[in-house]
Design an enzyme around this catalytic site. Sequence first.
Site, PDB file in Angstrom:
ATOM      1  CB  ALA A 220      -0.914   0.001   1.218  1.00 41.98           C
TER       2      ALA A 220
ATOM      3  N   GLY B 139      -0.708  -4.880   0.667  1.00 39.57           N
ATOM      4  CA  GLY B 139      -1.871  -4.743  -0.207  1.00 39.57           C
ATOM      5  C   GLY B 139      -1.665  -5.371  -1.567  1.00 39.57           C
TER       6      GLY B 139
ATOM      7  CD  GLU C 245      -4.283  -7.052   2.510  1.00 42.55           C
ATOM      8  OE1 GLU C 245      -5.053  -7.298   3.454  1.00 42.55           O
ATOM      9  OE2 GLU C 245      -3.755  -5.931   2.333  1.00 42.55           O
TER      10      GLU C 245
ATOM     11  CD  GLU D 196      -0.033  -5.615   5.586  1.00 45.62           C
ATOM     12  OE1 GLU D 196      -0.547  -5.440   4.473  1.00 45.62           O
ATOM     13  OE2 GLU D 196       0.548  -6.683   5.922  1.00 45.62           O
TER      14      GLU D 196
END
Length: 257
Positions: free
Chosen positions: A62, A108, A111, A131
């Site tokens: 991210a 992310g 993901e 994370e």
Amino acid sequence: MEFISWKKEDGVAVATINRPPANALSRSLILEVDELLNQVENDEEVRVIVLHGEGRFFSAGADIKEFTQVSSGEEFSKLSASGQEVFERVETFHKPVIAAIHGAALGGGLELAMSCHMRFVTENAKLGLPELQLGLIPGFAGTQRLPRYVGSAKAAEMLLTSDPISGTEAAQYGLANRAYAEEDLLTETLSIARKIAKKSPVSVKAAIGMLQYTKPASYHEGVNAEAQSFGTVFVSEDAKEGIQAFLEKREAQFKGK
């Protein structure tokens, strides 16, 4: 679209993420994933989508700088839920979406890849959810999808240590379908995509629909809880320290607050 471009090849939409230097997932990029699906949804010439990254990575995670622009846990929970919604659409999309992963799929980025129907990787790719190094947790259903692929024990190890695994290991654990040499990744992935594209779109759509029944009944409860927890963790002092340490390229000093 600014960050995603695509072209047709033999029934396959070859989509490229291009947001230098690391193809980090910003809000805008996530919305473009949704727009990509809009553009191919009713195109009868497109039967399969292959998603890959330009440059060194599939997606290294991210956009952490965007996190500093979020002011409340509630807003962060909404950000989490909106990303979950887009990735859920990828997973339930009636045309197969295949991730071709090189370099890294982290946070992310992983993901997003886990929401695809299949994942093909380079042998030396790095896949992980780091994370917790930032004092955060995954927020785009990573806590729910990862155990489905690698099992609860390996998922706990990957989440709690933040250590990535290689593409070769990902294939061994079931996180990836197959691992290839880097120079063969896209060629081999497209070969499989073209094979699927020759199948009946009616039966392919039905098969994807049936795969949704393999989700545990608690899945949606889990992603809702993840979004709420994501927001709660975000407003902690540890999260602020972790994000600042990442931006300053230093080791975070967590205090449990």
